[in-house]
Design an enzyme around this catalytic site. Structure first.
Site, PDB file in Angstrom:
ATOM      1  N   ASP A  98       0.724  -1.224   0.004  1.00 36.70           N
ATOM      2  CA  ASP A  98       0.132  -0.041  -0.183  1.00 36.70           C
ATOM      3  C   ASP A  98       0.908   1.108   0.029  1.00 36.70           C
ATOM      4  O   ASP A  98       0.246   2.238   0.064  1.00 36.70           O
ATOM      5  CB  ASP A  98      -1.146  -0.118   1.121  1.00 36.70           C
ATOM      6  CG  ASP A  98      -2.135  -0.948   0.965  1.00 36.70           C
ATOM      7  OD1 ASP A  98      -2.559  -1.010  -0.302  1.00 36.70           O
ATOM      8  OD2 ASP A  98      -2.540  -1.569   1.924  1.00 36.70           O
ATOM      9  N   ASP A 156      -6.496  -5.122  -4.559  1.00 37.27           N
ATOM     10  CA  ASP A 156      -6.377  -3.785  -3.986  1.00 37.27           C
ATOM     11  C   ASP A 156      -4.886  -3.279  -4.819  1.00 37.27           C
ATOM     12  O   ASP A 156      -4.878  -2.018  -4.925  1.00 37.27           O
ATOM     13  CB  ASP A 156      -6.059  -3.443  -2.725  1.00 37.27           C
ATOM     14  CG  ASP A 156      -7.279  -4.180  -1.761  1.00 37.27           C
ATOM     15  OD1 ASP A 156      -7.492  -5.513  -2.263  1.00 37.27           O
ATOM     16  OD2 ASP A 156      -7.755  -3.682  -0.825  1.00 37.27           O
TER      17      ASP A 156
END
Length: 380
Positions: A98, A156
């Site tokens: 991330d 994601d």
């Protein structure tokens, strides 16, 4: 598309005005905090967990506000948050896939708005961290740290690889882009199902890249259809197409969006947490709608004129539903959107949210209207 934008111009501008008016008030209190969700109407602060993946979504909102208003306070707050993140970036141990979210919405936006070289250096360092998570033999970017997660990749990450494409463009070094393409190609083959729904997690053999398992992840069960995962895929593949021009990425974004739109039409355009959750479940996820709207707008910009209205109309329908059913325009809650859910199954972590506020839902709601205003300004 121009006719549709003209027709919806009052909605776009009125909603943008309401957004900017509210953020002008809430930013005076939040300042350079790291909000995630609200408690008793007040956004919390995650500076004690500075490595948390959502900690720069507020930064991204501040940069959008700065671009629109040129109010220096927004820039100063955003840059202060970015500087606080240096401890995480240089600490390294808590970094994971991330880093794309974390430095795209801080350092990259800062560099694009101001040209600050330190911001560019931070973003390039984050891109190197992300590229270092590539499993060459398996052909995927590893998602999370920790024993047992070595072969895990998640949908994601399609939203993180734009950092690699950006880094390639900035450095004129194809390595970053090649890593992003390898991961996108792996995702294309193993995450998207025939009907256009997607898996959240796929566990690969770390030596061969073969699929070992498909865990349930944040959706209802393995094989269900977690809506935020669908939206990550729509927007992620649309961005991958923008950066690479590979038509298979645009076609993937379209196929996933067709599935998303068909299911969403049955729910009143505010997504449930999972399209395949039990009929008596009451969990909604407004953040999935806001993310998908951003992706649909990007698809509309990329396809031929005859196809544009399908995607733009869907994006507008979602945004209108969010504005009418989920938005909080007064100060009873500092969030812009409620009815967000972090995952179908919740434990005891402080990140668990059920039908409440999520900072990334707020961010993508803002970004969607910034996109529409940019297109409108160019065409009207």
């Amino acid at each position: 598309m121009q006719e549709l934008l003209q027709e919806n111009y009052p909605f776009i501008e009125e909603t943008w005005k309401r957004i900017t008016n509210k953020v002008a008030v809430t930013s005076a209190r939040i300042k350079d905090g790291m909000p995630y969700t609200t408690h008793d109407g007040v956004y919390d602060d995650w500076q004690d967990e500075a490595s948390w993946w959502t900690n720069t979504f507020w930064t991204g909102m501040l940069w959008h506000m700065y671009e629109a208003t040129k109010d220096e306070s927004y820039k100063l707050y955003a840059q202060s948050i970015e500087e606080k993140m240096d401890a995480v970036l240089h600490g390294y141990d808590e970094l994971h896939h991330d880093v794309g979210f974390m430095w795209l919405l801080s350092s990259v936006m800062n560099y694009e708005a101001t040209g600050e070289q330190k911001a560019k250096q931070r973003a390039m360092l984050a891109a190197n961290v992300l590229s270092g998570r590539m499993n060459i033999a398996g052909g995927y970017i590893r998602a999370w740290n920790g024993e047992g997660n070595e072969g895990w990749a998640i949908i994601d990450c399609m939203m993180n690889i734009p950092l690699l494409f950006w880094a390639s463009e900035q450095s004129k070094d194809e390595r970053f882009k090649q890593i992003g393409i390898l991961h996108a190609d792996k995702t294309l083959r193993h995450f998207i199902r025939e009907d256009g729904s997607v898996n959240h997690i796929v566990a690969f053999d770390t030596h061969s890249g073969e699929v070992l398992d498909i865990p349930g992840g944040q959706g209802y069960v393995s094989g269900s259809s977690w809506t935020r995962g669908q939206s990550w895929a729509i927007y992620g593949f649309a961005q991958a197409y923008n950066w690479t021009g590979k038509s298979e990425y645009l076609n993937a974004a379209k196929r996933i969006s067709h599935y998303f739109i068909a299911n969403l039409a049955l729910t009143g355009y505010v997504p449930p947490c999972d399209f395949r959750q039990p009929a008596d479940a009451t969990l909604l996820d407004s953040s999935a709608g806001a993310i998908a709207a951003c992706g649909l707008i990007e698809i509309a910009k990329a396809v031929p004129e005859a196809e544009q209205s399908l995607y733009l109309q869907a994006a507008l329908a979602i945004l209108k539903a969010l504005a009418e059913q989920c938005a909080v325009w007064d100060l009873s809650d500092e969030c812009l959107l409620t009815n967000g859910t972090s995952a179908f199954h919740r434990g005891n972590h402080r990140s668990d949210v059920e039908n409440g506020a999520l900072i990334y839902g707020d961010y993508y709601f803002v970004e969607a209207f910034a996109k529409l205003r940019a297109i409108t300004g160019a065409q009207l």
